[in-house]
Motif scaffolding. Sequence first.
Motif, PDB file in Angstrom:
ATOM      1  N   ILE A 109       0.814  -1.259  -0.059  1.00  0.00           N
ATOM      2  CA  ILE A 109       0.085   0.192   0.094  1.00  0.00           C
ATOM      3  C   ILE A 109       0.839   1.193  -0.136  1.00  0.00           C
ATOM      4  O   ILE A 109       0.544   2.267  -0.519  1.00  0.00           O
ATOM      5  CB  ILE A 109      -0.889  -0.139   1.186  1.00  0.00           C
ATOM      6  CG1 ILE A 109      -1.742  -1.350   0.997  1.00  0.00           C
ATOM      7  CG2 ILE A 109      -1.788   1.386   1.386  1.00  0.00           C
ATOM      8  CD1 ILE A 109      -2.945  -1.398   0.039  1.00  0.00           C
ATOM      9  N   ASN A 112       2.278   1.665  -3.481  1.00  0.00           N
ATOM     10  CA  ASN A 112       1.067   2.331  -4.277  1.00  0.00           C
ATOM     11  C   ASN A 112       1.002   3.517  -4.260  1.00  0.00           C
ATOM     12  O   ASN A 112       0.562   4.347  -4.972  1.00  0.00           O
ATOM     13  CB  ASN A 112      -0.116   1.583  -3.720  1.00  0.00           C
ATOM     14  CG  ASN A 112      -0.492   0.175  -4.354  1.00  0.00           C
ATOM     15  OD1 ASN A 112      -1.291  -0.647  -3.800  1.00  0.00           O
ATOM     16  ND2 ASN A 112       0.327  -0.273  -5.263  1.00  0.00           N
ATOM     17  N   LYS A 131      -5.458  -4.912  -5.485  1.00  0.00           N
ATOM     18  CA  LYS A 131      -6.623  -5.002  -6.344  1.00  0.00           C
ATOM     19  C   LYS A 131      -6.248  -5.570  -7.598  1.00  0.00           C
ATOM     20  O   LYS A 131      -5.506  -4.771  -8.480  1.00  0.00           O
ATOM     21  CB  LYS A 131      -7.307  -3.718  -6.420  1.00  0.00           C
ATOM     22  CG  LYS A 131      -8.918  -3.836  -7.218  1.00  0.00           C
ATOM     23  CD  LYS A 131      -9.514  -2.408  -7.026  1.00  0.00           C
ATOM     24  CE  LYS A 131     -10.963  -2.835  -7.273  1.00  0.00           C
ATOM     25  NZ  LYS A 131     -11.619  -1.519  -7.206  1.00  0.00           N
ATOM     26  N   GLU A 134      -5.773  -4.013 -11.392  1.00  0.00           N
ATOM     27  CA  GLU A 134      -5.643  -2.566 -11.317  1.00  0.00           C
ATOM     28  C   GLU A 134      -4.637  -1.662 -10.524  1.00  0.00           C
ATOM     29  O   GLU A 134      -3.802  -1.191 -11.123  1.00  0.00           O
ATOM     30  CB  GLU A 134      -7.168  -2.370 -10.599  1.00  0.00           C
ATOM     31  CG  GLU A 134      -8.274  -2.637 -11.573  1.00  0.00           C
ATOM     32  CD  GLU A 134      -9.593  -2.167 -10.966  1.00  0.00           C
ATOM     33  OE1 GLU A 134      -9.679  -1.031 -10.310  1.00  0.00           O
ATOM     34  OE2 GLU A 134     -10.528  -2.786 -11.166  1.00  0.00           O
ATOM     35  N   SER A 135      -4.277  -2.149  -9.258  1.00  0.00           N
ATOM     36  CA  SER A 135      -3.325  -1.464  -8.616  1.00  0.00           C
ATOM     37  C   SER A 135      -2.151  -2.549  -8.695  1.00  0.00           C
ATOM     38  O   SER A 135      -1.014  -2.009  -8.164  1.00  0.00           O
ATOM     39  CB  SER A 135      -3.641  -1.375  -7.027  1.00  0.00           C
ATOM     40  OG  SER A 135      -3.692  -2.753  -6.540  1.00  0.00           O
ATOM     41  N   GLN A 164      -4.264   3.502 -11.027  1.00  0.00           N
ATOM     42  CA  GLN A 164      -5.004   2.807 -10.077  1.00  0.00           C
ATOM     43  C   GLN A 164      -4.354   2.541  -8.873  1.00  0.00           C
ATOM     44  O   GLN A 164      -5.036   2.389  -7.682  1.00  0.00           O
ATOM     45  CB  GLN A 164      -5.320   1.514 -10.696  1.00  0.00           C
ATOM     46  CG  GLN A 164      -6.252   1.784 -11.920  1.00  0.00           C
ATOM     47  CD  GLN A 164      -7.693   2.223 -11.556  1.00  0.00           C
ATOM     48  OE1 GLN A 164      -8.250   1.940 -10.625  1.00  0.00           O
ATOM     49  NE2 GLN A 164      -8.334   3.107 -12.348  1.00  0.00           N
ATOM     50  N   ALA A 165      -2.965   2.273  -8.817  1.00  0.00           N
ATOM     51  CA  ALA A 165      -2.055   2.104  -7.586  1.00  0.00           C
ATOM     52  C   ALA A 165      -2.464   3.247  -6.750  1.00  0.00           C
ATOM     53  O   ALA A 165      -2.440   3.047  -5.363  1.00  0.00           O
ATOM     54  CB  ALA A 165      -0.672   1.750  -7.866  1.00  0.00           C
ATOM     55  N   GLU A 167      -4.745   5.693  -6.646  1.00  0.00           N
ATOM     56  CA  GLU A 167      -6.310   5.556  -6.207  1.00  0.00           C
ATOM     57  C   GLU A 167      -6.619   4.499  -4.965  1.00  0.00           C
ATOM     58  O   GLU A 167      -7.034   4.611  -4.062  1.00  0.00           O
ATOM     59  CB  GLU A 167      -7.320   5.325  -7.228  1.00  0.00           C
ATOM     60  CG  GLU A 167      -7.260   6.705  -8.350  1.00  0.00           C
ATOM     61  CD  GLU A 167      -7.542   7.847  -7.265  1.00  0.00           C
ATOM     62  OE1 GLU A 167      -8.677   7.630  -6.649  1.00  0.00           O
ATOM     63  OE2 GLU A 167      -6.932   8.752  -7.440  1.00  0.00           O
ATOM     64  N   TRP A 168      -6.107   3.187  -5.347  1.00  0.00           N
ATOM     65  CA  TRP A 168      -6.266   2.042  -4.175  1.00  0.00           C
ATOM     66  C   TRP A 168      -5.804   2.208  -3.112  1.00  0.00           C
ATOM     67  O   TRP A 168      -6.248   2.243  -2.044  1.00  0.00           O
ATOM     68  CB  TRP A 168      -5.498   0.773  -5.055  1.00  0.00           C
ATOM     69  CG  TRP A 168      -5.639  -0.449  -4.165  1.00  0.00           C
ATOM     70  CD1 TRP A 168      -4.641  -1.036  -3.506  1.00  0.00           C
ATOM     71  CD2 TRP A 168      -6.836  -1.226  -3.701  1.00  0.00           C
ATOM     72  NE1 TRP A 168      -4.991  -2.176  -2.891  1.00  0.00           N
ATOM     73  CE2 TRP A 168      -6.448  -2.128  -2.999  1.00  0.00           C
ATOM     74  CE3 TRP A 168      -8.273  -1.082  -4.170  1.00  0.00           C
ATOM     75  CZ2 TRP A 168      -7.388  -3.194  -2.392  1.00  0.00           C
ATOM     76  CZ3 TRP A 168      -9.005  -1.941  -3.327  1.00  0.00           C
ATOM     77  CH2 TRP A 168      -8.565  -3.136  -2.681  1.00  0.00           C
ATOM     78  N   SER A 169      -4.541   2.946  -3.160  1.00  0.00           N
ATOM     79  CA  SER A 169      -3.905   3.190  -1.861  1.00  0.00           C
ATOM     80  C   SER A 169      -4.678   4.303  -0.938  1.00  0.00           C
ATOM     81  O   SER A 169      -4.496   4.112   0.346  1.00  0.00           O
ATOM     82  CB  SER A 169      -2.770   3.895  -1.854  1.00  0.00           C
ATOM     83  OG  SER A 169      -2.377   5.219  -2.545  1.00  0.00           O
ATOM     84  N   HIS A 171      -7.608   4.201  -0.149  1.00  0.00           N
ATOM     85  CA  HIS A 171      -8.789   3.238   0.518  1.00  0.00           C
ATOM     86  C   HIS A 171      -8.202   2.944   1.905  1.00  0.00           C
ATOM     87  O   HIS A 171      -9.002   2.435   2.582  1.00  0.00           O
ATOM     88  CB  HIS A 171      -9.252   1.985  -0.232  1.00  0.00           C
ATOM     89  CG  HIS A 171      -9.964   2.353  -1.583  1.00  0.00           C
ATOM     90  ND1 HIS A 171     -11.284   2.740  -1.523  1.00  0.00           N
ATOM     91  CD2 HIS A 171      -9.551   2.545  -2.795  1.00  0.00           C
ATOM     92  CE1 HIS A 171     -11.676   2.871  -2.821  1.00  0.00           C
ATOM     93  NE2 HIS A 171     -10.521   2.606  -3.538  1.00  0.00           N
TER      94      HIS A 171
END
Length: 187
Positions: A109, A112, A131, A134-135, A164-165, A167-169, A171
Amino acid sequence: IKKSLKNSCPTLITVGNVTERKGQLNVIKALPQLLKLYPDLKYHIVGIPTEQSAFEKAASALKVLDCITFHGNVSEEKKQQLLQESDIFVMLSNNTATGDVEGFGIAIIEANAFGLPAIGSIHSGIADAIKDGESGNLVPPMDRDAFVEAIEKIWVDYDRYQVQAIEWSKHFNWTIIIKKYVAILNT
């Protein structure tokens, strides 16, 4: 953090104790195959050098030691610098014979958040930190062909994976996580 790819070959990085469980040896064993596709590929290994000498011997036997840099335990500033200079975070963790397994991949994370897509082991806590598609990508840790394919997928679609990485982080921001804990505790 948008970065442009500096060259035609990826720079890989793993951050974690240099051990069988963290999977650096799985990456090292895939390097001969990767170097055929990406001759200038680099692999940074950051972390306490617990099994470093054994891994250096394996890399030497495979004739891939020249593309690997073992950094040992580094400062937070140096770790961030190395993440910024890298392209793909890899953690091909193994479940060991003693039952030691990888938990949630917080280092993934963090990578990311720096814009690094990640490749990690499908059968571990890492699966919750990536993900898939994506990530980053999830692969069986010792499947070299799947690992090489995952790198190729990311490399040809790097901009999308990078966005995407990041954006995922988001979360996994503590303000979001705390709210989830509070909601669980209030039920």
